[in-house]
Design a protein around this motif. Sequence first.
Motif, PDB file in Angstrom:
ATOM      1  N   ILE A 113       2.927  -6.999  -2.791  1.00 26.44           N
ATOM      2  CA  ILE A 113       2.070  -6.084  -3.548  1.00 26.44           C
ATOM      3  C   ILE A 113       0.984  -5.514  -2.644  1.00 26.44           C
ATOM      4  O   ILE A 113       0.715  -4.307  -2.659  1.00 26.44           O
ATOM      5  CB  ILE A 113       1.446  -6.799  -4.767  1.00 26.44           C
ATOM      6  CG1 ILE A 113       2.524  -7.197  -5.771  1.00 26.44           C
ATOM      7  CG2 ILE A 113       0.375  -5.922  -5.425  1.00 26.44           C
ATOM      8  CD1 ILE A 113       2.051  -8.167  -6.842  1.00 26.44           C
ATOM      9  N   LEU A 114       0.354  -6.370  -1.864  1.00 21.07           N
ATOM     10  CA  LEU A 114      -0.710  -5.912  -0.957  1.00 21.07           C
ATOM     11  C   LEU A 114      -0.173  -4.903   0.051  1.00 21.07           C
ATOM     12  O   LEU A 114      -0.829  -3.892   0.328  1.00 21.07           O
ATOM     13  CB  LEU A 114      -1.355  -7.107  -0.244  1.00 21.07           C
ATOM     14  CG  LEU A 114      -2.181  -8.022  -1.145  1.00 21.07           C
ATOM     15  CD1 LEU A 114      -2.558  -9.290  -0.395  1.00 21.07           C
ATOM     16  CD2 LEU A 114      -3.418  -7.308  -1.672  1.00 21.07           C
ATOM     17  N   LYS A 115       1.004  -5.160   0.586  1.00 18.90           N
ATOM     18  CA  LYS A 115       1.617  -4.209   1.533  1.00 18.90           C
ATOM     19  C   LYS A 115       1.852  -2.869   0.846  1.00 18.90           C
ATOM     20  O   LYS A 115       1.522  -1.815   1.396  1.00 18.90           O
ATOM     21  CB  LYS A 115       2.926  -4.788   2.068  1.00 18.90           C
ATOM     22  CG  LYS A 115       3.580  -3.919   3.101  1.00 18.90           C
ATOM     23  CD  LYS A 115       4.838  -4.565   3.653  1.00 18.90           C
ATOM     24  CE  LYS A 115       5.481  -3.656   4.678  1.00 18.90           C
ATOM     25  NZ  LYS A 115       6.738  -4.210   5.194  1.00 18.90           N
ATOM     26  N   PHE A 116       2.399  -2.903  -0.354  1.00 15.59           N
ATOM     27  CA  PHE A 116       2.659  -1.682  -1.115  1.00 15.59           C
ATOM     28  C   PHE A 116       1.371  -0.897  -1.370  1.00 15.59           C
ATOM     29  O   PHE A 116       1.345   0.329  -1.275  1.00 15.59           O
ATOM     30  CB  PHE A 116       3.327  -2.032  -2.449  1.00 15.59           C
ATOM     31  CG  PHE A 116       3.547  -0.854  -3.345  1.00 15.59           C
ATOM     32  CD1 PHE A 116       4.634  -0.014  -3.151  1.00 15.59           C
ATOM     33  CD2 PHE A 116       2.663  -0.571  -4.373  1.00 15.59           C
ATOM     34  CE1 PHE A 116       4.836   1.094  -3.981  1.00 15.59           C
ATOM     35  CE2 PHE A 116       2.852   0.532  -5.200  1.00 15.59           C
ATOM     36  CZ  PHE A 116       3.942   1.370  -4.999  1.00 15.59           C
ATOM     37  N   GLU A 117       0.296  -1.601  -1.678  1.00 17.58           N
ATOM     38  CA  GLU A 117      -0.990  -0.961  -1.999  1.00 17.58           C
ATOM     39  C   GLU A 117      -1.835  -0.645  -0.766  1.00 17.58           C
ATOM     40  O   GLU A 117      -2.889  -0.023  -0.877  1.00 17.58           O
ATOM     41  CB  GLU A 117      -1.797  -1.852  -2.955  1.00 17.58           C
ATOM     42  CG  GLU A 117      -1.205  -1.978  -4.336  1.00 17.58           C
ATOM     43  CD  GLU A 117      -1.243  -0.680  -5.133  1.00 17.58           C
ATOM     44  OE1 GLU A 117      -1.969   0.260  -4.748  1.00 17.58           O
ATOM     45  OE2 GLU A 117      -0.555  -0.598  -6.163  1.00 17.58           O
ATOM     46  N   GLY A 118      -1.395  -1.074   0.411  1.00 17.91           N
ATOM     47  CA  GLY A 118      -2.159  -0.842   1.626  1.00 17.91           C
ATOM     48  C   GLY A 118      -3.434  -1.678   1.678  1.00 17.91           C
ATOM     49  O   GLY A 118      -4.449  -1.246   2.216  1.00 17.91           O
ATOM     50  N   LEU A 119      -3.360  -2.880   1.121  1.00 18.64           N
ATOM     51  CA  LEU A 119      -4.514  -3.778   1.073  1.00 18.64           C
ATOM     52  C   LEU A 119      -4.189  -5.075   1.809  1.00 18.64           C
ATOM     53  O   LEU A 119      -3.062  -5.282   2.241  1.00 18.64           O
ATOM     54  CB  LEU A 119      -4.871  -4.089  -0.391  1.00 18.64           C
ATOM     55  CG  LEU A 119      -5.281  -2.907  -1.268  1.00 18.64           C
ATOM     56  CD1 LEU A 119      -5.350  -3.316  -2.729  1.00 18.64           C
ATOM     57  CD2 LEU A 119      -6.603  -2.331  -0.798  1.00 18.64           C
TER      58      LEU A 119
END
Length: 162
Positions: free
Chosen positions: A85-91
Amino acid sequence: MIEIIFLDIDGCMTDGKIVYGANGELLKAFDVKDGYAIESWLKLGKKVAIITGRSSDIVERRAEDLKITHVYQGVHDKFEVAKEILKFEGLSFENAAAIGDDYNDYKILNAVAMSFKPKDAIKELDVDIKLKHKGGAGAVREMIEIIIKKEDLFDEWSKRWL
């Protein structure tokens, strides 16, 4: 700055009880105050992800009601899902907070910038903040309000409702 919160369902957004109706349907109760805080958090432009070990249509329905787009059920490794999820959101985990109540939350709670557990969570979980509220009884709202105050967002947060 915290941009995303990871939520567990059973024991955090609910009291952890599993109730079956007369026809075998699964019932779960959600605290409206938690929902109100989640909606307010999203209106600040922040993100929410549900990552839970069990699966139920009720969770999908609650997520839909609250407009939560990241919903992962039947998850064995919450940490790995959170990374995706973090990778997808750029976080990164530095931008994340999480609430959990049992052993299956351990890795994600140790990875995030701010970790929380409800008052009635297992004592073995080492987190930044043990909440005063029990799971399903305002713990998620308490968590969000702590983040709002710590991140100095209270004025913007309160403008949405006052």
